[in-house]
Design a protein around this motif. Structure first.
Motif, short mmCIF file in Angstrom:
data_model
loop_
_atom_site.label_atom_id
_atom_site.label_comp_id
_atom_site.label_asym_id
_atom_site.label_seq_id
_atom_site.Cartn_x
_atom_site.Cartn_y
_atom_site.Cartn_z
N ARG A 76 0.87 -1.17 0.00
CA ARG A 76 0.00 0.00 0.00
C ARG A 76 0.90 1.21 0.00
O ARG A 76 1.90 1.27 0.70
CB ARG A 76 -0.93 -0.02 1.22
N TYR A 77 0.54 2.18 -0.80
CA TYR A 77 1.41 3.33 -1.04
C TYR A 77 0.81 4.61 -0.49
O TYR A 77 -0.40 4.75 -0.35
CB TYR A 77 1.64 3.47 -2.56
N ASP A 78 1.70 5.57 -0.22
CA ASP A 78 1.26 6.89 0.22
C ASP A 78 0.80 7.73 -0.97
O ASP A 78 -0.06 8.60 -0.83
CB ASP A 78 2.41 7.62 0.92
N ARG A 79 1.39 7.47 -2.12
CA ARG A 79 1.07 8.24 -3.32
C ARG A 79 1.06 7.30 -4.53
O ARG A 79 1.84 6.35 -4.61
CB ARG A 79 2.11 9.33 -3.58
N LEU A 80 0.20 7.62 -5.51
CA LEU A 80 0.15 6.90 -6.78
C LEU A 80 0.02 7.95 -7.87
O LEU A 80 -0.83 8.83 -7.79
CB LEU A 80 -1.04 5.94 -6.82
N ILE A 81 0.90 7.87 -8.86
CA ILE A 81 0.86 8.78 -9.99
C ILE A 81 0.78 7.96 -11.26
O ILE A 81 1.47 6.96 -11.41
CB ILE A 81 2.09 9.73 -10.01
N ALA A 82 -0.10 8.36 -12.15
CA ALA A 82 -0.23 7.70 -13.45
C ALA A 82 0.12 8.70 -14.53
O ALA A 82 -0.37 9.83 -14.52
CB ALA A 82 -1.64 7.17 -13.65
N THR A 83 0.97 8.27 -15.45
CA THR A 83 1.31 9.15 -16.56
C THR A 83 0.54 8.76 -17.81
O THR A 83 0.71 9.37 -18.85
CB THR A 83 2.82 9.13 -16.83
N CYS A 84 -0.30 7.74 -17.69
CA CYS A 84 -1.18 7.34 -18.78
C CYS A 84 -2.58 7.87 -18.48
O CYS A 84 -2.98 7.94 -17.33
CB CYS A 84 -1.21 5.82 -18.90
#
Length: 178
Positions: A76-84
């Motif tokens: 589980r992550y603190d942040r998720l970024i998608a470039t799509c």
């Protein structure tokens, strides 16, 4: 988009869409290799990014996988970024974030326009996320139209969709006295 992610030292980040590895490299430099996981659907692109990052002395985890799929439950992550760009935010992304986690992603419509959405994951038994369109969103709006205010409730068990809030027009109607 990285600025909107609002990362701090010690946070963990999952990136969807590795591409050249540039964002993963910036994140690994700031947060440390062990705190960055990047996912790329194209195996050749993932391998090239892994090589480029290693040549730069960086070793974030680079995975060849479908970023819309689930990650292991322990991750589980603190942040998720998608470039799509996505039409709908996958429920898996919400489940992959800790309560209070942030997701930043381009969101497009069937009409070809889009925006950058920033979602904050809630900490309930049924995780949800509320989102808003960021001020520098893209789209086909003309001068002075600004971004549309979006309201999104993301449910894990169902599909996630963006619903536009009504827009108040500030333009004069043709024929109006003025």
């Amino acid at each position: 988009m990285l600025g909107d992610l609002d990362v701090e030292v010690g946070m963990t980040v999952r990136e969807i869409g590795t591409g050249t590895g540039y964002n993963a490299g910036l994140l690994a430099h700031r947060l440390g290799d062990a705190n960055v996981t990047t996912v790329e659907v194209d195996g050749g692109v993932a391998a090239r990014a892994r090589r480029v990052l290693r040549d730069a002395g960086l070793r974030p985890r680079v995975l060849h996988a479908d970023g819309a799929e689930e990650s292991p439950p322990a991750e589980r992550y603190d942040r998720l970024i998608a470039t799509c760009s996505v039409l709908r935010v996958p429920g898996a992304w919400i489940r992959q974030c800790r309560p209070g986690g942030v997701i930043v992603t381009p969101v497009s419509t069937l009409f070809g326009d889009g925006a950058i959405a920033r979602l904050v994951v809630g900490g309930t038994a049924r995780p949800r996320a509320r989102s808003r369109v960021l001020p520098r969103s893209c789209g086909s709006g003309g001068r002075g139209t600004g971004p549309r205010p979006w309201t999104t409730i993301c449910r894990v068990s169902g599909r996630v969709a963006l619903r536009a809030s009504p827009r108040r027009s500030t333009r004069r109607r043709s024929g109006a006295a003025g």
